[in-house]
Design an enzyme around this catalytic site. Structure first.
Site, PDB file in Angstrom:
ATOM      1  CE  LYS A   1     115.465  88.869  56.160  1.00  0.00           C
ATOM      2  NZ  LYS A   1     115.161  89.222  54.511  1.00  0.00           N
TER       3      LYS A   1
ATOM      4  CD  GLU B   1     107.358  93.758  61.695  1.00  0.00           C
ATOM      5  OE1 GLU B   1     107.786  93.305  60.554  1.00  0.00           O
ATOM      6  OE2 GLU B   1     108.181  94.168  62.642  1.00  0.00           O
TER       7      GLU B   1
ATOM      8  CB  CYS C   1     115.102  97.938  16.797  1.00  0.00           C
ATOM      9  SG  CYS C   1     116.653  97.160  17.036  1.00  0.00           S
TER      10      CYS C   1
ATOM     11  CD  GLU D   1      80.921  79.720  74.462  1.00  0.00           C
ATOM     12  OE1 GLU D   1      81.971  79.435  73.230  1.00  0.00           O
ATOM     13  OE2 GLU D   1      80.043  79.922  74.513  1.00  0.00           O
TER      14      GLU D   1
ATOM     15  CB  CYS E   1     117.289  98.982  19.944  1.00  0.00           C
ATOM     16  SG  CYS E   1     116.539  98.369  20.553  1.00  0.00           S
TER      17      CYS E   1
ATOM     18  CB  SER F   1     117.178  98.828  58.551  1.00  0.00           C
ATOM     19  OG  SER F   1     118.686  99.521  57.987  1.00  0.00           O
TER      20      SER F   1
ATOM     21  CG  ASP G   1     107.563  88.755  56.204  1.00  0.00           C
ATOM     22  OD1 ASP G   1     106.616  87.290  55.466  1.00  0.00           O
ATOM     23  OD2 ASP G   1     107.869  89.568  55.869  1.00  0.00           O
TER      24      ASP G   1
ATOM     25  CE  LYS H   1     114.062  90.336  59.402  1.00  0.00           C
ATOM     26  NZ  LYS H   1     113.165  91.032  58.802  1.00  0.00           N
TER      27      LYS H   1
END
Length: 677
Positions: free
Chosen positions: A318, A177, A415, A37, A436, A84, A119, A117
């Site tokens: 978080k 976002e 080495c 549709e 090395c 930020s 992602d 928040k």
């Protein structure tokens, strides 16, 4: 009504219907019509536009902005920086954030705006007179990429603003976002897998990759959605007084916001909402990695202001790390630039927090022993802060009979030099620092530095070019570069004069001091001061090379561990080979002078702050010439602190311990008395 106005009305109606169903499908994850549709409505609009191209409207969902790929993205400087957010990871951190807010807003009622928040990929949208004119990525916060051609293909994003509730602003900048909702992501991956094409690890990667395509047709084919989270600019002002009201104001123009949004009267209520969302996050239509907490009042936000990179009035809370079970297929040892051996577990790939994890560091042999992890074990892997994968625990009940214990290798995997780990140390290291391959760049960088062999002009860019030409396998090869003059001239931007200057600097460096040569070898624990003490104590390189641990420990500034590191260095056969070559090419120093007792012999001094007449390195050399040890920290054993301007904590500690403090004028007077000026 004229035919023209009728056609325009039909187009507008179709655009609005399609926008409504796009919102239901991509934002709410609740399709309101069948795909067939939707396709039929879409093709009706497309047919009208093909017949009457002069009436095509700016927000049509059929606008794919052409199919020709653009050569590159243009850079755009944000008029208002896209800052930020700081992070909190637990209730204690959250309450500390609230206390900081309350301290700056005494006796004020504070409400918190709590949002998901997302992602996804943060972008900025510019509307002029209601028309979408530009879409820009966050970039570095100051400058982003112009992705307008891709943004126009996002179906739920309004391209033309209209509202029955109020006038459209002359200028509106909306921040938000771009995401790929879970249903669209799964469908895209299924379709790609069926076609044998690349699948994406998570929706965030899929969304970001879609927006950074030069061909807008690719972005248009992806199920992207935009969610607004704030207003950066609005002229004239929108008249709203809170963050929550400003988001609600945006919805009247067709902008989508998060499906969960709360106003909380206390930080305790914020914590409660956080726990509720965390419990049901799997049922949300989009991937989230936490919640954003904002002071709701726009006036209070202005009072709180900003730190250098983030607002004081907002933070990201978080979610706890997401764990998954998998098996350890092998454990490899990687050698870092400073010789540190790090065990890395190779895992049966597993999805953790939306990302496929196949490798995870085990940090050191002590961590392996603490976990008792073995090859073949089942382990829990989680992503700390949804970023760094980590082995959380081992499940011994699932351990197979053929599980293999892990031991520290005796030889470096790069080495084959001996691997050493002094007692009390957590990190094992390759002892072949001069030889090395893994340590090559670091060894050369240190060897040519000003306080070591002081080879001016041999910077890291040169070194990388020489490594690419296979002209430097270790530091001794520096003194053979004159044999490859023609190859040096092939390096970009390295002409005849540059090459000659470099070769001259290398030749000049052959005349050095014993202390500088010892320091240049990069022996662990042997800094500039310790190298000087070793040179003064042993007088010849041969004596140092043959010293036993007891003789080394008698040297000022050399303890048990440093003595062991020196012994380990000279017991590594490859190191001795490089040292032999260095001496054979002509590196030399003056014969030792019998030491005399110096006026500051054995005293510990500290130089801190800014000196107006010289640098701190210069002051350090004056003190060392008089026999003093110059330390970087103040203790009860410190004889004196030389304090310049802005001396800071070291001066405070000296005063607290009762250590003598000398200003710059007093220091210069003392040096003059000893004939050092």
């Amino acid at each position: 009504m004229t035919q023209d106005s009728t056609i325009k009305a039909q187009m507008r109606q179709l655009i609005q219907i399609l926008a409504k169903h796009n919102h239901a499908y991509y934002v709410m994850d609740q399709p309101s019509i069948e795909d067939s549709e939707y396709d039929q409505l879409f093709h009706q609009l497309k047919a009208l536009e093909e017949q009457y191209p002069e009436y095509i409207q700016a927000d049509t969902p059929t606008n794919k902005v052409g199919g020709k790929a653009l050569p590159k993205f243009a850079s755009v400087t944000h008029a208002v920086p896209m800052l930020s957010l700081g992070n909190v990871f637990n209730q204690e951190d959250l309450f500390a954030f609230a206390r900081r807010v309350e301290e700056r807003l005494p006796n004020q009622k504070i409400q918190y705006d709590v949002e998901l928040k997302f992602d996804g990929l943060a972008i900025s949208l510019w509307y002029e007179q209601g028309i979408l004119v530009r879409g820009v990525t966050r970039g570095d916060g100051e400058t982003g990429e112009d992705i307008t051609h891709n943004v126009r293909t996002i179906r739920n994003l309004p391209k033309v603003l209209s509202s029955v509730q109020g006038s459209v602003p002359a200028l509106l900048e909306v921040r938000g976002e771009v995401l790929m909702p879970k249903a669209g992501f799964e469908k895209l991956n299924a379709e790609n897998a069926a076609k044998g094409e690349k699948t994406f690890a998570n929706p965030r990667n899929a969304a970001a990759g879609s927006l950074r395509q030069l061909d807008p047709a690719i972005a248009a084919s992806r199920p992207l959605a935009f969610y607004a989270y704030g207003i950066a600019q609005c002229e004239p002002h929108h008249g709203q007084t809170t963050m929550s009201a400003s988001l609600e104001w945006l919805t009247q123009f067709g902008f989508a916001v998060g499906e969960c949004h709360f106003i909380c009267d206390s930080i305790q209520e914020v914590q409660q909402r956080y726990e509720e969302i965390n419990a049901k996050r799997q049922n949300l239509s989009v991937e989230i990695d936490g919640m954003v907490i904002k002071v709701d009042s726009l006036k209070q936000q202005k009072q709180l202001g900003f730190l250098s990179r983030e607002p004081r009035w907002a933070t990201a809370y978080k979610f706890p790390a997401v764990a998954a079970l998998t098996t350890v297929e092998n454990i490899d040892w990687q050698v870092g630039r400073t010789g540190t051996l790090t065990p890395v577990a190779r895992l049966n790939p597993v999805a953790v927090g939306g990302v496929t994890v196949s490798n995870v560091t085990l940090h050191n042999i002590g961590e392996i022993h603490r976990l008792d992890v073995r090859i073949g074990d089942t382990v829990s892997v989680y992503r700390s802060g949804d970023v760094i994968p980590k082995v959380e625990k081992v499940w011994p009940e699932f351990r197979p009979d053929d599980a293999v214990e892990v031991h520290l290798p005796e030889q470096c995997p790069m080495c084959e030099s001996p691997v050493v780990m002094p007692e009390g140390e957590a990190l094992a290291r390759c002892s072949g620092g001069l030889y090395c391959a893994a340590q090559r760049i670091e060894a050369i960088r240190h060897f040519v530095s000003r306080k070591a062999m002081d080879i001016e002009g041999l910077g890291e860019r040169w070194v990388e070019s020489l490594l690419h030409l296979d002209l430097l396998k270790n530091v001794a090869d520096i003194y053979c570069l004159h044999e490859h003059r023609e190859q040096l001239l092939t390096i970009e931007k390295m002409g005849e004069k540059s090459v000659q200057n470099l070769l001259d600097a290398i030749e000049h460096s052959k005349k050095t001091t014993l202390a500088s040569f010892i320091y240049a070898l990069g022996i662990r624990g042997v800094g500039e001061t310790t190298a000087r003490m070793l040179a003064n104590t042993f007088q010849t390189f041969e004596a140092l090379q043959n010293a036993d641990i007891e003789a080394l420990k008698k040297t000022p500034d050399v303890g048990e561990i440093t003595a062991e590191w020196i012994i380990d260095f000279f017991q590594a056969e490859h190191n001795l080979e490089v040292v032999k070559r260095l001496l054979e090419v002509g590196i030399h120093w003056d014969a030792p002078i019998a030491p005399t007792r110096q006026p500051l012999n054995g005293e510990s001094w500290v130089v801190t702050g800014t000196l107006s007449s010289m640098g701190r390195d210069d002051a350090t050399q004056l003190l060392q010439a008089l026999g003093a040890r110059v330390s970087g920290s103040v203790s009860s054993k410190t004889k004196c602190v030389v304090a310049g301007e802005k001396a800071g904590s070291k001066l405070e500690k000296a005063e607290k311990l009762g250590v003598r403090v000398m200003n710059e004028a007093e220091f210069l007077k003392l040096m003059a008395e000893y004939g050092q000026m």
